[in-house]
Scaffold this active site. Structure first.
Site, PDB file in Angstrom:
ATOM      1  N   CYS A  85     -25.567  54.843 -13.453  1.00 46.31           N
ATOM      2  CA  CYS A  85     -24.573  55.255 -12.458  1.00 46.31           C
ATOM      3  C   CYS A  85     -23.451  54.238 -12.564  1.00 46.31           C
ATOM      4  CB  CYS A  85     -25.172  55.244 -11.052  1.00 46.31           C
ATOM      5  SG  CYS A  85     -23.941  55.456  -9.746  1.00 46.31           S
ATOM      6  N   CYS A  96     -18.722  59.239 -14.647  1.00 42.47           N
ATOM      7  CA  CYS A  96     -19.729  59.518 -13.627  1.00 42.47           C
ATOM      8  C   CYS A  96     -20.914  60.198 -14.306  1.00 42.47           C
ATOM      9  CB  CYS A  96     -19.127  60.435 -12.564  1.00 42.47           C
ATOM     10  SG  CYS A  96     -20.331  60.999 -11.340  1.00 42.47           S
TER      11      CYS A  96
HETATM   12  N1  DGL Z   1     -20.677  57.132 -10.007  1.00 48.53           N
HETATM   13  C1  DGL Z   1     -21.572  58.244 -10.010  1.00 48.53           C
HETATM   14  C2  DGL Z   1     -22.477  58.206 -11.244  1.00 48.53           C
HETATM   15  O1  DGL Z   1     -22.199  57.572 -12.240  1.00 48.53           O
HETATM   16  C3  DGL Z   1     -22.489  58.508  -8.821  1.00 48.53           C
HETATM   17  C4  DGL Z   1     -22.176  58.451  -7.421  1.00 48.53           C
HETATM   18  C5  DGL Z   1     -22.383  59.735  -6.586  1.00 48.53           C
HETATM   19  O2  DGL Z   1     -23.509  60.114  -6.246  1.00 48.53           O
HETATM   20  O3  DGL Z   1     -21.354  60.314  -6.311  1.00 48.53           O
HETATM   21  O4  DGL Z   1     -23.476  58.890 -11.258  1.00 48.53           O
END
Ligand code: DGL
Length: 281
Positions: free
Chosen positions: A189, A75
């Site tokens: 993301c 993330c």
């Molecule tokens: N999957 C998360 C990232 O790579 C983002 C999603 C969220 O805002 O929770 O930033």
């Protein structure tokens, strides 16, 4: 390192699956615990204090429960903020996921690169530092997408997704200036590669979309080595922090990623791959 290492893959939701699928290819013999902190999704809407205050104690609980050999923070929104706190607090090795600005700027021919991330990731000082240090003189446009991660969550649950909503989110990435056009977009993301087919179809012109997952898989094998010869494939399970657990469409999607067991966590301690865990699928 264990012969069959336990690898914890952590995200706010299902985005980390795009990292998980690459690291499983590199170490199919490892055991995996995929953790979606969906009770706190989206991380991008949380203040920095809230996020550190959430992720560090949750990780403590997860480490105590699953005793992983390695944790992959799949993330960007968390990694660009929380990684130093995790590394200071726990002896466990952590691999983070941060915007792949350096390889994108090296590869760009037009020298116009865009970084598509959550609003929080593009705001972070960490991301700005990557551009200063590794921008290679490219013009880098930061694009914070307010809704794209949520759309990816819905897509994996088989909900209908409005193409116009996706097109609106990616439009600011496409810059034409002085006879040059953006040719490279960093997927900053982990949710966004889940929408890659749509991103390609809805792009005003073709670009290279840079997904960091293969580089994370390489970093992992640098740290823990290649698979043990002849070892059978390991198991993978998923833990969701919201009390509801994954609905059937999502459980089916997880199965397509090779995760056959998924459960809602009662705290982080309930896990389908532990004796007494609360498997629901
Ligand atoms: N999957 C998360 C990232 O790579 C983002 C999603 C969220 O805002 O929770 O930033």
């Amino acid at each position: 390192m264990n012969l069959r290492p336990v690898i914890l893959v952590f995200d706010s939701g299902v985005g980390g699956l795009t990292v998980f699928r690459e690291i499983v290819k590199a170490r199919p013999d490892a055991s995996y615990v995929y953790v979606a902190d969906d009770a706190f999704f989206p991380y991008a809407r949380r203040s920095e204090e809230e996020l550190v205050g959430r992720v560090v104690p949750l990780m403590e609980e997860l480490i105590a429960t699953h005793m992983p050999d390695l944790a992959v923070i799949a993330c960007n929104t968390a990694s660009t903020l929380v990684l130093p706190h995790l590394r200071a607090r726990f002896a466990l090795p952590f691999i983070g996921t941060v915007p792949a600005i350096k390889p994108a700027c090296i590869a760009s021919r037009s020298r116009l690169v865009s970084v598509l991330g959550t609003e929080a990731t593009v705001r972070r000082e960490y991301t700005r530092g990557l551009i200063r240090d590794f921008g290679q003189g490219c013009d880098v446009t930061l694009v914070g997408a307010a809704h794209l991660a949520g759309l990816a969550e819905r897509a994996l649950r088989d909900d209908a997704i409005d193409d116009d909503a996706v097109a609106r989110e990616i439009a600011p990435c496409f810059v034409a200036s002085g006879g040059r056009r953006t040719d490279t977009i960093v997927l900053a993301c982990t949710h966004y590669p889940l929408l890659l087919d749509r991103l390609v179809r809805l792009a005003p012109w073709p670009v290279d979309w840079v997904d960091p997952a293969p580089a994370i898989a390489r970093r992992m094998t640098d740290l823990i080595g290649p698979p043990t010869a002849g070892a059978p494939n390991g198991k993978a399970c998923a833990v969701f922090t919201s009390p509801l657990g994954p609905p059937p469409a999502l459980a089916a999607a997880l199965a397509r990623f090779g995760i056959g067991e998924a459960a809602a966590a009662q705290g982080a301690a309930a896990c389908p791959c532990r004796p007494g865990g609360s498997a629901t699928a």
